[in-house]
Structures are given as C-alpha cells and as structure tokens.
Write an enzyme that holds these catalytic residues in place. Sequence first.
Site, mmCIF file in Angstrom:
data_model
loop_
_atom_site.group_PDB
_atom_site.id
_atom_site.type_symbol
_atom_site.label_atom_id
_atom_site.label_comp_id
_atom_site.label_asym_id
_atom_site.label_seq_id
_atom_site.Cartn_x
_atom_site.Cartn_y
_atom_site.Cartn_z
ATOM 1 N N TRP A 1 10.875 12.665 -10.151
ATOM 2 C CA TRP A 1 10.012 13.800 -10.512
ATOM 3 C C TRP A 1 10.829 14.843 -11.270
ATOM 4 O O TRP A 1 11.939 15.174 -10.836
ATOM 5 C CB TRP A 1 9.415 14.445 -9.271
ATOM 6 C CG TRP A 1 8.394 13.635 -8.531
ATOM 7 C CD1 TRP A 1 8.492 13.204 -7.231
ATOM 8 C CD2 TRP A 1 7.125 13.188 -8.990
ATOM 9 N NE1 TRP A 1 7.366 12.513 -6.863
ATOM 10 C CE2 TRP A 1 6.506 12.470 -7.942
ATOM 11 C CE3 TRP A 1 6.432 13.302 -10.191
ATOM 12 C CZ2 TRP A 1 5.250 11.875 -8.049
ATOM 13 C CZ3 TRP A 1 5.167 12.730 -10.301
ATOM 14 C CH2 TRP A 1 4.590 12.029 -9.248
ATOM 15 N N CYS B 1 -0.438 13.340 -7.566
ATOM 16 C CA CYS B 1 -0.117 12.781 -6.243
ATOM 17 C C CYS B 1 -1.193 13.172 -5.222
ATOM 18 O O CYS B 1 -1.441 14.358 -5.016
ATOM 19 C CB CYS B 1 1.240 13.311 -5.795
ATOM 20 S SG CYS B 1 1.557 13.085 -4.033
ATOM 21 N N TYR C 1 -3.276 2.321 -2.197
ATOM 22 C CA TYR C 1 -1.962 1.891 -2.716
ATOM 23 C C TYR C 1 -1.657 0.473 -2.282
ATOM 24 O O TYR C 1 -1.061 -0.309 -3.028
ATOM 25 C CB TYR C 1 -0.878 2.871 -2.239
ATOM 26 C CG TYR C 1 -0.854 4.158 -3.026
ATOM 27 C CD1 TYR C 1 -1.754 5.177 -2.734
ATOM 28 C CD2 TYR C 1 0.026 4.344 -4.082
ATOM 29 C CE1 TYR C 1 -1.760 6.349 -3.465
ATOM 30 C CE2 TYR C 1 0.025 5.519 -4.821
ATOM 31 C CZ TYR C 1 -0.872 6.519 -4.501
ATOM 32 O OH TYR C 1 -0.881 7.677 -5.237
#
Length: 347
Positions: free
Chosen positions: A96, A56, A213
């Site tokens: 996650w 990330c 993104y």
Amino acid sequence: MTNANISGDESRKNDAMRKVEGEFIRGVSKFRHKLGKGSNFPSEPNRYHLFVALNCPWCHRVTLARNILGLEKSITMDIVFPNRTGEEDPIAEGLWEFNPDRIATLTGEILTECTRDTGTGKNYRLVKQIYEAVESNETSLPILYDKIQKTIVSNESSEIVRMLNQEASSLNSSLDNKVRPNLYPLGEINNKLRDMIDTFNHQIYENINNGAYRAGFSSNQEVYARAFSNYFDTLGELEDILNSDGRPFLTGENLTEADLRLFPTLFRHDPIYFLRMKLNGARILDFPNLWRWLCRLYAIPRVAESNSLIHCRQGYFGRSWNNVVPLGPISPMSYPEAYKHPELVIK
Ligand SMILES: N[C@@H](CCC(=O)N[C@@H](CS)C(=O)NCC(=O)O)C(=O)O
C-alpha cells in the site's frame, strides 16, 4: 474460526496446507489494543488517525463507522492509492502506497481522495514503513493510529468499529447520544440482541465478507464451488429474514454492527464481485428485500460519502485484467446511482 481449539503451529501448518490446496487464507491482525478507560489509549478527540484504502472492504467497515457515528472531525484520516506498488517499485511489489499524484487507469486522472501520510508526521511513502517504525512486519490496512504516542492502536477492523461505537461520546461525536445509532448495545436488557448480532457477524464474515475472497481468489474448483454456494445460500437466508416481517434492518428496527458489516460486500457485489470474484450466481437486484435494505443503508446520512466505487473498480481490476477496468453494469442503471432507486427491483 475452525482453528479455535488447535495450537498456533498446527493452525499455521493447517493454513499452509489449505493454501497449497488453492484456498485463500487471510492473515490475523496483531495490533489489538483498545481505546478507553484503563487502557494506554484514552478516548480523546483529535488524537487518533485512520489509514485506509477505499477499495478494501475491511477499511470500509471503519469509514462507515466513523461517518455514521459522527466522528469525521474527531478522527483524521489518510487514503492510499487503490492499487498496490508494482514490480518497478524500489522497495517491493504489492505494498500500500500514499501517492496522490498517481493516475488512475479507469479515469485517466488523479484520484482527489488520495492523500499523503499526514498522520505520523514522517510523511512515509509506504504503509509498511508505519509498521516498521513500531518493529512490525505487517502491511495491512485499516490502521487506527495514535498521533501522540506515534504508535498503532489496532489493525483489526471489527475491533476498531466496536471501540469507535463504545467511545463515540468521549471522542466528541458530532451526533447527540439520542440520535447517534448504537451499533452494539450493552447491558443485560440487550443480551439477546447482542447474541443475534454476534451470530450474524460470524455467518456474514465466513460466508459473505471473507467468503467472497474464498471464491474469487481460489485456484481450486471445489473450494470455489463451496464458497460460491455458501455465499448465495447465505444471501438467500438473509433475504428470507428481511422478508419474514418487513424489518428495516437485519436484527429489527435499528441499525447495528451486523448491517454495517454486511454493507461493504453487498455494495461491491453487482459492480465488482459478480465479475471479479466469479460470484455471478445472481445480482443483489435479484433479491428484492436485500436490494431495498442496501438502498436504505445507502440513504443514511454520510454512508455514500464513506466510500468510492471508482476506487473499488480501480483497486479490484486496475492491476489485473490488463489494466482495463470493466465499466458495467449499466442496466437497469449504472452504479452507484442505482443504490438511490429501491424501486428498481421487480416486485
Ligand atoms: N482482519 C483484518 C484484515 C485486513 C485486511 O486483510 N486488509 C487487506 C486489504 S483488503 C490488506 O491490507 N491485506 C494485506 C496487504 O495487502 O498488505 C481487518 O479486518 O482489519
């Protein structure tokens, strides 16, 4: 950014419409407490804990700050598996998970950096459970957690970076004040510098960090094309700024937040975003000054250790792409080794 002056409902409606039109919309973090004097979270060493995913880029900002500011001993950290849970998960898909025993398809082995949840004392399996424990339905990383009050301080990377910089001394940084970089210098004398940092931060967030993104996750050709050109136009502008006077960092002689926030995206560009986010307009290698800047940051002590390209590759490709992770580029050199070679650029 564009929603600053319209109401919550309107912006949510606006975001919903933009989503329908194929635009990638990022959620807004709700835990926004601060460390330090006057807050419920005093700056004490060994009290705070980070939960991160190494793939990330927002978490990468925070692991970079922790390392560059010499806070690795003072702030403990857990690392989730880079791929979220699959459809077979009993709770839900796309979450996650702390799973150090899971095999990575890229290497066929476990990822030794992955940990269990050692921060909450509850050994939760899912990050979602950390949020549920404080009555929140959020699911995102990074999280800065208070091990004493057993609650979340912040889940907004930009603010976590800022407060770690501000509180580094009280948090018992291993670096002396004289040598530790000051990522966001305060005081009147630095007004101009902070304005420059804020301007870079806004441009880099919109067109580079989140822009990647917008390009890669868009399902609308026009939205993608706009994000693609904003991304490469901004890289071109940054290249010109670095080239204008040979400055080592974006704002001049010293490393600041602006550099720290640009690094995670450029670190991922050639080996991941070029393919995964359809940002194949050029490599960073094609921008001589940006390439030397990237190698310069990668050479700063503890920067290389703040992330793992294996986790990034596994995370960005591992679940899509038929579980087959692309291995390139290997020319002129494979990554991240190439970041040790500023001379690779043709100039
Ligand atoms: N504004 C947040 C964004 C964090 C974010 O979007 N993190 C992603 C991972 S790259 C995430 O966890 N998304 C929600 C989820 O996956 O549950 C920050 O900068 O900390």
